[in-house]
Design an enzyme around this catalytic site. Structure first.
Site, PDB file in Angstrom:
ATOM      1  N   ASP A 135      -0.769  -1.282   6.480  1.00  0.00           N
ATOM      2  CA  ASP A 135      -0.237  -2.367   5.218  1.00  0.00           C
ATOM      3  C   ASP A 135      -1.269  -2.878   4.809  1.00  0.00           C
ATOM      4  OD1 ASP A 135       2.606  -0.957   5.304  1.00  0.00           O
ATOM      5  OD2 ASP A 135       3.467  -3.050   6.105  1.00  0.00           O
ATOM      6  N   GLY A 136      -2.523  -3.316   5.603  1.00  0.00           N
ATOM      7  CA  GLY A 136      -3.132  -4.390   5.170  1.00  0.00           C
ATOM      8  C   GLY A 136      -4.275  -3.054   4.516  1.00  0.00           C
ATOM      9  N   ASN A 161       1.542  -8.865  -2.899  1.00  0.00           N
ATOM     10  CA  ASN A 161       2.763  -9.442  -1.506  1.00  0.00           C
ATOM     11  C   ASN A 161       3.585 -11.023  -2.333  1.00  0.00           C
ATOM     12  OD1 ASN A 161       3.090  -7.555   0.137  1.00  0.00           O
ATOM     13  ND2 ASN A 161       2.507  -8.431   1.780  1.00  0.00           N
TER      14      ASN A 161
END
Length: 333
Positions: A121-122, A202
């Site tokens: 996800d990073g 995010n």
């Protein structure tokens, strides 16, 4: 002119995609669990076959991951897709594969038609930072990291990776995508000048930094005063980010297809200060009062950080350019 020719468009789900299982299936085999099987509402439709693909891997990829990245590049080249690589991956694998160095979204060369990521996800958050002023292309995320909630495609074995790359944009059946909302964040000084801007995938977070004092921030929605927040900080999250920092601070989980912004306080002074969900049509503004006891800090997706001085403000709206992530086709496991 070729740079401006977009290879894809988004279409609403066709009728057939809404047939099949109900919204949620309950699995009674062993511990009861509920899984969401709601079909995607959007699909990628290619106007022409994709010609260029940007391949990304983790900054500190090991040799096995570099081999996998080279395998992705080689297979794309076999499909007559030009491979674009950004540093440091270009320096690591350019001698093994035919690739072009990509300098960023303002590169003078043609823009990528889609992005293939090899990580977790990073890496998807990093991919988001590469498209701050232009619409991001569809992202095919292969899971090779510690967290893979946003990377649904498998890299194990000899077949799945190549089959996925073959299918993206190559078959008549459009591929489902999640149009992941982004936040357009602008830091404005007391004179109205723009200090910084960022498209966050995010969340954007306001915190007191190393100050011993609680942050005191005036909160507005569409220029109407909501409250004066005295807390360790505040979070404005997207539905994608609602399961990250905001969730740890007590915020709700929001389905990615819901167009909303989640406003979550971090350790508020008042116990009555609870999270709020706003529609994506709202403009949220957070202002540090000129007589506040200390400045605060603004962090975008946990990556870049900007000081918000007394009299400055942070303006948050929904970005017109979501990040499209390709999903597993229905019926895939």
């Amino acid at each position: 002119a070729d740079r401006q020719a977009v290879a894809w468009k988004f279409a609403r789900a066709h009728k057939e995609s809404r047939e099949g299982p109900q919204l949620c299936d309950v699995n009674d085999d062993g511990p009861t669990s509920v899984r969401c099987v709601a079909p995607s509402e959007r699909y990628v439709e290619w106007q022409r076959p994709p010609r260029r693909a940007l391949v990304l891997a983790k900054r500190h990829a090991n040799e096995e991951e570099l081999d996998m990245a080279a395998r992705i590049c080689a297979h794309l080249s076999s499909l007559d897709v030009e491979v674009l690589l950004a540093d440091p991956l270009y320096e690591a694998v350019n001698e093994r594969v035919a690739a072009t160095r990509w300098e960023g979204e303002h590169d003078a060369g043609p823009a990528p038609d889609f992005v293939a990521t090899l990580g977790g996800d990073g890496l998807l958050l990093y991919a988001n930072t590469l498209f701050q002023e232009t619409a991001p292309p569809p992202v095919v995320a292969f899971g090779a990291g510690s967290l893979g909630f946003l990377a649904p495609f498998d890299v194990d074995g000899d077949g799945p990776l190549e089959e996925t790359l073959d299918a993206v944009g190559m078959e008549a059946e459009p591929w489902p995508v999640s149009l992941r909302m982004r936040l357009r964040c602008r830091v404005v000084d007391q004179n109205g000048g723009e200090v910084a801007k960022h498209e966050a995938l995010n969340e954007v977070a306001i915190d007191r930094g190393n100050s011993p004092f609680l942050s005191a921030v005036e909160c507005y929605c569409n220029d109407e005063h909501l409250t004066t927040a005295q807390a360790d900080g505040l979070i404005v999250a997207t539905p994608t980010g609602s399961t990250a920092y905001s969730l740890s601070a007590g915020g709700p989980m929001v389905h990615p297809s819901v167009d909303a912004m989640v406003f979550t306080p971090i350790c508020p002074h008042s116990l009555s200060f609870r999270p709020i969900v706003f529609p994506d049509s709202c403009e949220l503004r957070f202002e540090v009062a000129p007589d506040a006891r200390a400045d605060v800090w603004v962090t975008f997706d946990g990556r870049s950080r900007v000081r918000l001085a007394r009299g400055d403000s942070l303006v948050v709206t929904a970005s017109p350019h979501p990040l499209p992530t390709v999903l597993l086709p229905r019926g895939s496991s």
